[in-house]
Design a protein around this motif. Structure first.
Motif, PDB file in Angstrom:
ATOM      1  N   ALA A  13      -1.199   1.311  -1.802  1.00 53.46           N
ATOM      2  CA  ALA A  13      -2.430   0.482  -1.573  1.00 53.46           C
ATOM      3  C   ALA A  13      -2.519  -0.358  -2.429  1.00 53.46           C
ATOM      4  O   ALA A  13      -3.196  -1.455  -2.362  1.00 53.46           O
ATOM      5  N   THR A  14      -2.071  -0.299  -3.706  1.00 46.69           N
ATOM      6  CA  THR A  14      -2.028  -1.480  -4.693  1.00 46.69           C
ATOM      7  C   THR A  14      -0.821  -2.430  -4.507  1.00 46.69           C
ATOM      8  O   THR A  14      -1.032  -3.513  -4.783  1.00 46.69           O
ATOM      9  N   ASP A  15       0.485  -1.828  -4.209  1.00 45.79           N
ATOM     10  CA  ASP A  15       1.622  -2.586  -4.005  1.00 45.79           C
ATOM     11  C   ASP A  15       1.521  -3.778  -2.988  1.00 45.79           C
ATOM     12  O   ASP A  15       1.975  -4.594  -2.866  1.00 45.79           O
ATOM     13  N   LEU A  16       0.594  -3.424  -1.745  1.00 43.44           N
ATOM     14  CA  LEU A  16       0.322  -4.151  -0.757  1.00 43.44           C
ATOM     15  C   LEU A  16      -0.913  -4.094  -0.300  1.00 43.44           C
ATOM     16  O   LEU A  16      -1.639  -3.133   0.147  1.00 43.44           O
ATOM     17  N   ASP A  56       2.120 -13.974  -2.254  1.00 40.85           N
ATOM     18  CA  ASP A  56       1.333 -14.201  -3.524  1.00 40.85           C
ATOM     19  C   ASP A  56       0.171 -13.319  -3.143  1.00 40.85           C
ATOM     20  O   ASP A  56      -0.453 -12.873  -4.361  1.00 40.85           O
ATOM     21  N   LYS A  57      -0.512 -13.398  -2.104  1.00 39.25           N
ATOM     22  CA  LYS A  57      -2.102 -12.738  -1.966  1.00 39.25           C
ATOM     23  C   LYS A  57      -2.008 -11.105  -1.669  1.00 39.25           C
ATOM     24  O   LYS A  57      -2.714 -10.495  -2.158  1.00 39.25           O
ATOM     25  N   THR A  58      -0.881 -10.647  -1.018  1.00 42.52           N
ATOM     26  CA  THR A  58      -0.810  -9.403  -0.599  1.00 42.52           C
ATOM     27  C   THR A  58       0.265  -8.507  -1.712  1.00 42.52           C
ATOM     28  O   THR A  58      -0.349  -7.244  -1.732  1.00 42.52           O
ATOM     29  N   ARG A 118       5.423   2.364 -12.382  1.00 39.10           N
ATOM     30  CA  ARG A 118       5.236   3.129 -11.218  1.00 39.10           C
ATOM     31  C   ARG A 118       6.451   2.731 -10.085  1.00 39.10           C
ATOM     32  O   ARG A 118       6.904   1.646 -10.118  1.00 39.10           O
ATOM     33  N   VAL A 119       6.626   3.660  -9.265  1.00 37.39           N
ATOM     34  CA  VAL A 119       7.785   3.369  -8.098  1.00 37.39           C
ATOM     35  C   VAL A 119       7.024   4.363  -7.046  1.00 37.39           C
ATOM     36  O   VAL A 119       6.477   5.223  -6.908  1.00 37.39           O
ATOM     37  N   THR A 120       6.983   3.269  -5.974  1.00 39.70           N
ATOM     38  CA  THR A 120       6.346   3.748  -4.724  1.00 39.70           C
ATOM     39  C   THR A 120       7.209   4.130  -3.773  1.00 39.70           C
ATOM     40  O   THR A 120       8.105   3.204  -3.630  1.00 39.70           O
ATOM     41  N   GLU A 121       7.182   5.302  -3.045  1.00 37.58           N
ATOM     42  CA  GLU A 121       8.165   5.396  -2.019  1.00 37.58           C
ATOM     43  C   GLU A 121       7.557   5.084  -0.464  1.00 37.58           C
ATOM     44  O   GLU A 121       6.278   5.048  -0.403  1.00 37.58           O
ATOM     45  N   TYR A 122       8.434   4.730   0.292  1.00 36.55           N
ATOM     46  CA  TYR A 122       8.072   4.145   1.705  1.00 36.55           C
ATOM     47  C   TYR A 122       8.920   4.693   2.664  1.00 36.55           C
ATOM     48  O   TYR A 122      10.063   4.461   2.743  1.00 36.55           O
TER      49      TYR A 122
END
Length: 860
Positions: free
Chosen positions: A594-597, A529-531, A562-566
């Motif tokens: 940086a926004t997703d986590l 929830d927080k991160t 948005r879609v973030t690659e990892y």
């Protein structure tokens, strides 16, 4: 001889009571022997499999693991060129050499896109059909694959998923998806422990698993007649040099067995631990049994002493009874252990891991250990009652049965119990306030042991107080019958305390693990929830990676903001302190990560780590290598062409659970130094919906990825549920193992009540004579049992919650900071303990109700 005859007579005179104690020994020994037979059988099964499937010498790429192969960050197995085969064939001592291709990072689906992977966690293996497989497999139906559209499947998988010749199968790897029809079904000549195996012809396997011809993952080398495997390995190394991994059949089998052994050892020692708990509980049952039998035979023992029996003879008589009990219970336990092992094999077979009873392994050490443990534990448990019997004087023959309590011993016991409990409480406090989890865990273990022993020792003192309180709360509403039940429980606090302590141990562990499990779920949920600031997480199955077409499919879904690659990879780091660190993990991600986590930083802003030629490091790494904002690190990416010089723009906090210890750079920075064809594939994708479009985007994602069954889409609710289910399954398994200890504890309550009824035979007859009805008598015994069970539950649950709360403080040092007490579970266990008491009293109460009043009064 007289001592032996006396022991035999007393043993069979109380065979009903002894039977309950023997069941406790039997269950404990059976669990130990069953565990050993089961794990030995699994070892035998895997040994036979690995020995049968390994060639004399195996040659593989340097990047492959000892157990076969690893999948690189590109999703393909490491390979060796076909030219190696010619060199191997030219080596001295080589009879033949055959190249093979296989991969474990493949998802296999049927025509309805349902996965054909094992449910047991065993691997899915897709490989080329070769001479080595033909030696260990027998084609039972159809034929081996011969073209690009044919596949052969193992018989177990075919049976489980109802596959038949001509059925369509989809093979999804890093190269893409290939469809083939079942051309044959092959059965193992040795036991297959549950892996799903699919065979292609060699050329098709190369294209489907690696994406190119002329390469192999392994070369199977067969020795010429008279050449040993060790000599063959030397000859092959002489021909190839040390550019490749060369292993003998034994080395391959040992490496595979070692990987399986770690799992088997965890399972074996965990199960033996629970068997040890059952043994501990059984000790209380045996002590109680012999203590009550000795008390009931006080006059008899006094007469024996009066006619010349020595203390040693009386002592030896009781210990011989314990020896008989231990031998009989242990012998039956060894036999029952083999039955338990077979039952476990059948159970695990239902989960998909097949074990044949043909491989049932009963080493001579197993029954020997079972008999030794059972006999030693039983005799040791009977030592104190035997010693007490030896102290009975001849004058006891002139008194009523039973011996008065030793007040001095009671005071000493209370003081020792308070000291141990206090020391244990202090140890738990030190553990809860520790700065490091490693330090605190040692204090936690000491605190658990000391408080457990302390509560056991002080149990009779606590029984006197708690039973009175429970009498007011529970028993007084039943009138005179309730008061009599209370007095019966208080009549012998030592017996009540020991019986309650047996139940306390199992329930304390249940409470502790419930608190720890609930706190882990609550903490992880709180962290999410927080991160986590993304709506959806897309992850592949079976350790696969996400391919470019799958990324494109996700990005094409309407309603996504948005879609973030990892993309995790490894690199060689050269830090400012001059050290070079090989194979250090670093993750390339899009700036939106940086926004997703929402990861906390101790210096800088994480968004800046995604600027060109920039990166982040975690707090401990920075401390160890003297890194600060602005420091430059030379990073040689795996498969990169040139080394990168990256500036540290952020230092992340280690006070987290998700992605703890991760270091980041941007995908764009990574792409600058790694060629496009060698870029690591995505391990995960993160997607966020436009405002108010979460439900629609979730549905659209599911629809878009329907043709990619290897990918799973989860929102945060799905993730929390999956986490809760995983921990819940683990706890349920542990509760099931703890049930053995609780069953033994219930036997202890039954035994205590049964012996107590015999001890009070005359008293019961007198009560019945003055008007107590059978129904009231049965109720009195049931209420006494309930009070003993609830007393044990109060001690166990209170102690367990204390252990669990302390353990949570240590977990907080790892980022799991939420303490949650699972009150529904605690209340359910407490209420269940009352029903345990009722159940335990059924037989003793029934027997008491059937007593003949006149015969009972006439009892001496």
């Amino acid at each position: 001889m007289t001592v032996l005859k006396t022991s035999m007579r007393n043993f069979f005179a109380h065979k009903g009571r002894m039977a309950l104690s023997a069941v406790a020994v039997l269950l404990s020994v059976a669990f130990v022997c069953g565990t050993l037979v089961f794990t030995d059988t699994m070892n035998t099964t895997f040994d036979k499999l690995f020995q049968a499937t390994a060639s004399d010498v195996t040659v593989s790429a340097k990047g492959s693991s000892d157990t076969g192969q690893t999948t690189s960050r590109t999703g393909k197995p490491p390979v060796i060129p076909a030219s190696v085969i010619g060199k191997i064939r030219g080596a001295h001592g080589v009879k033949s050499a055959e190249g093979t291709v296989f991969s474990t990072s493949v998802t296999v689906v049927d025509g309805d896109k349902d996965k054909l992977s094992p449910s047991s966690g065993a691997p899915t293996i897709v490989g080329s059909w070769n001479g080595n497989d033909a030696r260990t497999m027998k084609i039972t139906t159809g034929a081996a694959p011969k073209g690009p559209d044919e596949v052969m499947v193992d018989a177990d998988t075919a049976d489980k998923h109802h596959l038949k010749l001509g059925d369509d199968i989809g093979l999804i790897s890093a190269v893409g998806t290939r469809h083939a029809r079942v051309s044959g079904i092959a059965a193992f000549k040795v036991t297959n422990p549950g892996a799903a195996i699919f065979y292609l012809d060699t050329k098709t396997a190369q294209r489907a698993l690696v994406g190119e011809s002329g390469v192999y993952t392994n070369v199977n080398v067969t020795a010429a007649q008279g050449v040993s495997d060790a000599q063959l390995k030397k000859d092959v190394l002489a021909a190839l040099g040390h550019a490749y991994k060369v292993q003998t059949a034994k080395e391959v089998a040992d490496a595979n067995q070692k990987s399986v052994q770690s799992f088997l050892n965890v399972m074996k020692y965990a199960m033996l631990g629970f068997a040890g708990i059952a043994f501990l509980v059984g000790i209380f049952l045996i002590i109680n049994t012999f203590s009550m039998l000795v008390a009931q035979r006080t006059r008899e023992i006094g007469l024996m002493r009066a006619i010349g029996s020595s203390r040693k003879q009386v002592n030896r008589s009781v210990l011989l009874e314990a020896l008989l009990l231990g031998v009989i219970g242990s012998a039956l336990g060894v036999a029952a252990g083999v039955g338990i092992a077979v039952g476990l094999m059948k159970l695990i077979g239902q989960m998909g891991m097949h074990l044949s009873t043909d491989d049932l392994t009963v080493a001579w050490t197993t029954p020997a250990l079972g008999l030794l443990l059972g006999v030693v534990v039983t005799v040791l448990a009977a030592y104190l009652p035997a010693r007490r019997a030896g102290k009975i004087s001849p004058m006891a023959a002139l008194r009523d049965a039973g011996t008065p309590a030793d007040a001095k011993a009671g005071i000493v016991r209370a003081v020792v119990g308070l000291v141990l409990t206090g020391a244990g409480g202090w140890s738990l406090y030190v553990a809860a306030t520790a700065d490091k989890a490693t330090t605190g865990s040692g204090w936690l273990g000491l605190g658990v042991v000391l408080t457990l022993i302390g509560f056991v020792v002080i149990g009779p003192v606590l029984a006197g107080g708690l039973v009175r309180v429970l009498g007011v709360v529970i028993l007084r509403i039943f009138g005179p019958v309730g008061r009599m039940a209370e007095r019966n429980a208080l009549r012998n606090p030592r017996r009540t305390g020991a019986t309650g302590a047996a139940l306390m141990i199992g329930l304390a562990l249940v409470a502790c693990l419930s608190v720890v499990g609930s706190s882990m779920v609550a903490s992880a949920t709180d962290q999410l929830d927080k991160t986590v600031g993304t709506d959806f997480i897309i992850s592949p199955d079976n350790e696969q990676l996400i391919k470019a077409d799958e990324v494109a499919a996700v990005k094409s879904v309407p309603g996504l903001a948005r879609v973030t690659e990892y993309r995790p990879t490894s690199a060689a780091f050269t830090t400012p302190d001059g050290k070079t660190l090989e194979k250090t993990d670093i993750t390339g991600a899009d700036p939106s990560y940086a926004t997703d986590l929402r990861t906390k930083t101790v210096a800088g802003d994480l968004k800046d780590a995604y600027l060109p030629d920039s990166m982040s490091v975690h707090e401990k790494f920075a401390e160890d290598h003297g890194i600060h904002l602005g420091s430059r690190i030379t990073v040689a990416f795996q498969n990169g062409t040139t080394a990168a010089h990256l500036t540290v723009r952020a230092i992340t906090s280690d006070d987290t659970v998700i992605d703890k210890g991760a270091m980041y750079t941007s995908v764009a920075t990574m792409a600058k130094y790694v060629p496009a064809g060698r870029m690591p594939l995505n391990q995960l994708l993160f997607a966020s919906a436009e405002d108010g479009q979460q439900a629609a985007a979730y549905k659209a994602l599911k629809t878009a990825l329907h043709d990619y069954p290897e990918l799973t889409v989860r929102d945060q609710t799905d993730y929390k549920k999956a986490l809760k289910d995983q921990i819940g399954q683990l706890l349920n398994m542990i509760y099931g193992l703890l049930a053995l200890a609780i069953i033994v504890a219930v036997l202890g309550v039954v035994n205590t009540l049964a012996l107590s009824v015999v001890e009070r035979t005359r008293e019961i007859g007198l009560m019945r004579a003055i008007g107590l009805s059978r129904r009231q008598l049965r109720r009195m015994i049931r209420l006494e049992s309930v009070v003993i069970a609830v007393f044990g539950a109060l001690l166990g649950l209170g102690l367990g919650m204390g252990w669990g709360a302390t353990a949570q403080k240590l977990l907080a040092l790892q980022g799991l900071k939420v303490l949650e007490i699972p009150w529904p579970t605690i209340i359910a266990v407490f209420v269940g303990s009352a029903f345990v008491g009722l159940f335990a009293a059924l037989i003793p109460a029934f027997r008491a109700g059937r007593m003949n009043v006149l015969n009972a009064i006439a009892t001496e």
